[in-house]
Design a protein around this motif. Structure first.
Motif, PDB file in Angstrom:
ATOM      1  N   SER A  54       5.359  13.954 -11.696  1.00 20.87           N
ATOM      2  CA  SER A  54       6.659  13.104 -11.475  1.00 20.87           C
ATOM      3  C   SER A  54       7.412  13.760 -10.224  1.00 20.87           C
ATOM      4  CB  SER A  54       7.572  13.820 -12.776  1.00 20.87           C
ATOM      5  OG  SER A  54       7.076  13.330 -13.646  1.00 20.87           O
ATOM      6  N   THR A  55       7.060  14.948  -9.847  1.00 22.82           N
ATOM      7  CA  THR A  55       7.702  15.224  -8.491  1.00 22.82           C
ATOM      8  C   THR A  55       7.012  14.421  -7.458  1.00 22.82           C
ATOM      9  OG1 THR A  55       7.940  17.625  -9.212  1.00 22.82           O
ATOM     10  CG2 THR A  55       7.836  17.266  -6.803  1.00 22.82           C
ATOM     11  N   THR A  56       5.675  13.886  -7.309  1.00 24.84           N
ATOM     12  CA  THR A  56       5.045  13.308  -6.400  1.00 24.84           C
ATOM     13  C   THR A  56       5.729  11.900  -6.263  1.00 24.84           C
ATOM     14  OG1 THR A  56       3.066  14.457  -6.500  1.00 24.84           O
ATOM     15  CG2 THR A  56       2.892  12.387  -5.725  1.00 24.84           C
ATOM     16  N   MET A  57       5.811  11.027  -7.492  1.00 19.91           N
ATOM     17  CA  MET A  57       6.348   9.763  -7.680  1.00 19.91           C
ATOM     18  C   MET A  57       7.799   9.969  -7.116  1.00 19.91           C
ATOM     19  SD  MET A  57       4.708   8.148 -11.140  1.00 19.91           S
ATOM     20  CE  MET A  57       5.077   9.844 -12.143  1.00 19.91           C
ATOM     21  N   ARG A  58       8.574  10.733  -7.391  1.00 15.11           N
ATOM     22  CA  ARG A  58      10.107  10.908  -6.606  1.00 15.11           C
ATOM     23  C   ARG A  58      10.071  10.923  -5.274  1.00 15.11           C
ATOM     24  NH1 ARG A  58      14.018  12.157 -10.208  1.00 15.11           N
ATOM     25  NH2 ARG A  58      15.179  12.943  -8.522  1.00 15.11           N
ATOM     26  N   MET A  59       9.027  11.711  -4.860  1.00 10.84           N
ATOM     27  CA  MET A  59       8.824  11.733  -3.354  1.00 10.84           C
ATOM     28  C   MET A  59       8.450  10.270  -2.663  1.00 10.84           C
ATOM     29  SD  MET A  59       7.437  15.662  -2.113  1.00 10.84           S
ATOM     30  CE  MET A  59       6.226  15.700  -3.276  1.00 10.84           C
ATOM     31  N   LEU A  60       7.769   9.569  -3.444  1.00  9.78           N
ATOM     32  CA  LEU A  60       7.276   8.245  -3.037  1.00  9.78           C
ATOM     33  C   LEU A  60       8.546   7.360  -2.911  1.00  9.78           C
ATOM     34  CD1 LEU A  60       3.848   7.790  -5.038  1.00  9.78           C
ATOM     35  CD2 LEU A  60       3.983   8.551  -2.758  1.00  9.78           C
ATOM     36  N   LEU A  61       9.575   7.567  -3.906  1.00 13.31           N
ATOM     37  CA  LEU A  61      10.446   6.670  -3.915  1.00 13.31           C
ATOM     38  C   LEU A  61      11.836   7.440  -3.161  1.00 13.31           C
ATOM     39  CD1 LEU A  61      10.140   5.722  -7.620  1.00 13.31           C
ATOM     40  CD2 LEU A  61       9.644   4.270  -5.735  1.00 13.31           C
ATOM     41  N   LEU A  98      -0.523  17.143  -0.418  1.00 12.75           N
ATOM     42  CA  LEU A  98      -1.187  16.086  -1.296  1.00 12.75           C
ATOM     43  C   LEU A  98      -1.467  15.007  -0.507  1.00 12.75           C
ATOM     44  CD1 LEU A  98      -2.384  15.644  -4.240  1.00 12.75           C
ATOM     45  CD2 LEU A  98      -0.076  14.796  -4.524  1.00 12.75           C
ATOM     46  N   SER A  99      -2.522  14.516  -0.225  1.00  9.54           N
ATOM     47  CA  SER A  99      -2.606  13.386   0.466  1.00  9.54           C
ATOM     48  C   SER A  99      -3.554  12.238  -0.300  1.00  9.54           C
ATOM     49  CB  SER A  99      -3.398  13.551   1.768  1.00  9.54           C
ATOM     50  OG  SER A  99      -2.734  14.293   2.991  1.00  9.54           O
ATOM     51  N   PHE A 100      -3.328  11.058  -0.227  1.00 13.52           N
ATOM     52  CA  PHE A 100      -4.064   9.833  -0.971  1.00 13.52           C
ATOM     53  C   PHE A 100      -3.529   8.550  -0.301  1.00 13.52           C
ATOM     54  CE2 PHE A 100      -0.517  11.133  -3.894  1.00 13.52           C
ATOM     55  CZ  PHE A 100      -0.010   9.855  -3.989  1.00 13.52           C
ATOM     56  N   MET A 132       0.842  -1.031   0.151  1.00 15.13           N
ATOM     57  CA  MET A 132       0.013   0.083  -0.026  1.00 15.13           C
ATOM     58  C   MET A 132       0.958   1.292   0.101  1.00 15.13           C
ATOM     59  SD  MET A 132      -3.266   0.842   2.723  1.00 15.13           S
ATOM     60  CE  MET A 132      -4.073   2.530   2.481  1.00 15.13           C
ATOM     61  N   ILE A 133       0.358   2.134  -0.797  1.00 12.82           N
ATOM     62  CA  ILE A 133       1.043   3.656  -0.764  1.00 12.82           C
ATOM     63  C   ILE A 133       0.302   4.551  -0.028  1.00 12.82           C
ATOM     64  CG2 ILE A 133       2.070   5.206  -2.566  1.00 12.82           C
ATOM     65  CD1 ILE A 133       2.291   3.065  -4.536  1.00 12.82           C
ATOM     66  N   GLU A 134       1.143   5.553   0.763  1.00 13.30           N
ATOM     67  CA  GLU A 134       0.204   6.245   1.541  1.00 13.30           C
ATOM     68  C   GLU A 134       1.098   7.789   1.234  1.00 13.30           C
ATOM     69  OE1 GLU A 134      -2.407   5.412   4.907  1.00 13.30           O
ATOM     70  OE2 GLU A 134      -0.755   4.019   5.309  1.00 13.30           O
ATOM     71  N   ALA A 135       0.335   8.641   1.083  1.00 11.57           N
ATOM     72  CA  ALA A 135       1.034  10.082   1.154  1.00 11.57           C
ATOM     73  C   ALA A 135       0.149  10.868   1.966  1.00 11.57           C
ATOM     74  CB  ALA A 135       0.972  10.853  -0.424  1.00 11.57           C
ATOM     75  N   VAL A 136       0.797  11.814   2.820  1.00 12.32           N
ATOM     76  CA  VAL A 136       0.419  12.372   3.645  1.00 12.32           C
ATOM     77  C   VAL A 136       0.884  13.824   3.745  1.00 12.32           C
ATOM     78  CG1 VAL A 136      -0.255  12.830   6.215  1.00 12.32           C
ATOM     79  CG2 VAL A 136      -0.025  10.575   5.384  1.00 12.32           C
ATOM     80  N   GLY A 137      -0.139  14.752   3.312  1.00 11.52           N
ATOM     81  CA  GLY A 137       0.447  16.292   3.348  1.00 11.52           C
ATOM     82  C   GLY A 137       1.657  16.567   2.646  1.00 11.52           C
ATOM     83  N   LEU A 138       2.019  15.586   1.673  1.00 12.12           N
ATOM     84  CA  LEU A 138       3.085  15.945   0.606  1.00 12.12           C
ATOM     85  C   LEU A 138       2.953  17.095  -0.113  1.00 12.12           C
ATOM     86  CD1 LEU A 138       3.783  12.885  -1.195  1.00 12.12           C
ATOM     87  CD2 LEU A 138       5.035  13.619   0.662  1.00 12.12           C
ATOM     88  N   THR A 139       4.023  18.062   0.282  1.00 11.25           N
ATOM     89  CA  THR A 139       4.561  19.492  -0.325  1.00 11.25           C
ATOM     90  C   THR A 139       5.762  19.375  -0.891  1.00 11.25           C
ATOM     91  OG1 THR A 139       2.731  20.362   1.254  1.00 11.25           O
ATOM     92  CG2 THR A 139       4.553  21.979   0.255  1.00 11.25           C
ATOM     93  N   ALA A 196       5.614  10.233   2.871  1.00  6.72           N
ATOM     94  CA  ALA A 196       5.166   9.235   1.983  1.00  6.72           C
ATOM     95  C   ALA A 196       5.877   7.718   2.570  1.00  6.72           C
ATOM     96  CB  ALA A 196       5.368   9.501   0.582  1.00  6.72           C
ATOM     97  N   THR A 197       4.788   6.824   2.675  1.00  7.49           N
ATOM     98  CA  THR A 197       5.352   5.302   3.075  1.00  7.49           C
ATOM     99  C   THR A 197       4.897   4.337   1.805  1.00  7.49           C
ATOM    100  OG1 THR A 197       3.442   5.014   4.288  1.00  7.49           O
ATOM    101  CG2 THR A 197       5.344   5.918   5.244  1.00  7.49           C
ATOM    102  N   VAL A 198       5.512   3.494   1.783  1.00 10.46           N
ATOM    103  CA  VAL A 198       5.283   2.433   0.850  1.00 10.46           C
ATOM    104  C   VAL A 198       5.140   1.003   1.752  1.00 10.46           C
ATOM    105  CG1 VAL A 198       5.627   0.862  -1.230  1.00 10.46           C
ATOM    106  CG2 VAL A 198       6.313   3.557  -1.247  1.00 10.46           C
TER     107      VAL A 198
END
Length: 314
Positions: free
Chosen positions: A41-48, A20-22, A1-8, A58-60
């Protein structure tokens, strides 16, 4: 599961992603959509863990990417398929990745076969076509047999057979209970592949919903009618000033607005009008996306001015 919490994420005065949260759940393919410059792209880079958030996290699978002891076994990612050593063969590229995570050579052979690169596995990757490079990037993402996949534009450069292959592959991986997040600009392909959508614009969340709910929310309304008595039915419908009838280019087809299918069907039955089709109109995913993101487009296209030659000809 991927979780993004308040990503800025801020780059100087520019905010690329804002609060950004989802969540991306396992078991389904989730499409990640947005106009150019939306912050995907910025969001995916932060996920990784490739970019550090200005705030949020962000957590995976419950951990930040860097906290996983063997990330390739947890998360398979493809952000840039051609980010490879061009002098290496496809096989050696995958063997080098496998060696860093204790992945056996047999797995390299498996993913090479899975993505259809067996015949070119010993060729230098620098000579690969765009489609072959995409397949190698997907093989790299699958190498650790991860529970989570993050893919950016996986169908880019693939031929029709390759597009069908990746579509079925993603669905089968999700059916196994994996988490699959796919970014793409091809709305027609997302409509066939994804079940859930996360849509962002100008770095902010616009929608987090199922594909069905997303398109239903942008439904164009009206009814498509096909009848050999189109002129007769149109005249009957136009007696009601609240109903608008448009004859389409296709023979015997009408678009009716201001009345639902039941109203049109009853009127046709009362006057013995034969109907071959009576379908409520619903927006396509592309139409729904364009409607929802029209105020979030960062780079608007403009109509080019006429050239001097055109003006002189006029």
């Amino acid at each position: 599961m991927i979780e993004a919490v308040g990503l800025t994420k801020r780059y100087g005065p520019k905010t690329a992603v804002q609060d950004l949260s989802f969540s991306v759940r396992p078991g389904i393919v989730t499409g990640f959509l947005g106009p150019n410059g939306a912050g995907k792209s910025t969001t995916m880079r932060m996920l990784l863990g490739l970019d550090t958030p200005s705030s949020g996290h962000a957590t995976v699978n419950g951990k930040r990417y860097a906290e996983h002891r063997a990330p390739l076994r947890e998360v398979g990612a493809m952000l840039e398929a051609r980010a490879i050593h061009t002098g290496r063969s496809a096989q050696n590229h995958l063997l080098a990745l496998a060696a860093t995570h204790g992945i056996p050579r047999s797995r390299v052979t498996e993913v090479i076969d899975l993505v259809g690169l067996r015949e070119v596995a010993r060729r230098r990757a620098g000579g690969f076509s765009l489609g072959m490079g995409q397949r190698l990037g997907i093989a790299s993402a699958l190498l650790g047999d991860p529970a989570t996949l993050i893919l950016d534009e996986p169908v880019n450069g693939l031929d029709p057979e390759g597009i069908l292959w990746i579509r079925n592959l993603l669905k089968s991986l999700a059916a196994e209970g994996r988490t699959v997040l796919v970014s793409s600009h091809l709305m027609s392909e997302m409509a066939l592949t994804a079940e859930h959508l996360i849509v962002i614009g100008k770095g902010k969340l616009i929608a987090d919903t199922s594909v069905a709910e997303f398109t239903a929310g942008a439904s164009q309304g009206g009814v498509r009618v096909r009848t050999p008595q189109a002129d007769e039915l149109a005249e009957l419908l136009r007696r009601n000033p609240e109903i608008t009838v448009t004859a389409e280019d296709e023979a015997d087809v009408l678009t009716v607005e201001g009345a639902d299918s039941e109203t049109v069907g009853r009127l046709a039955a009362d006057h013995r009008v034969v109907l071959f089709e009576l379908t409520p109109r619903q927006a396509s995913l592309e139409e729904a996306f364009m409607e929802l993101t029209k105020d979030a487009v960062e780079y608007d296209a403009v109509v080019a001015p006429r050239t001097l030659v055109e003006e002189h000809a006029a």
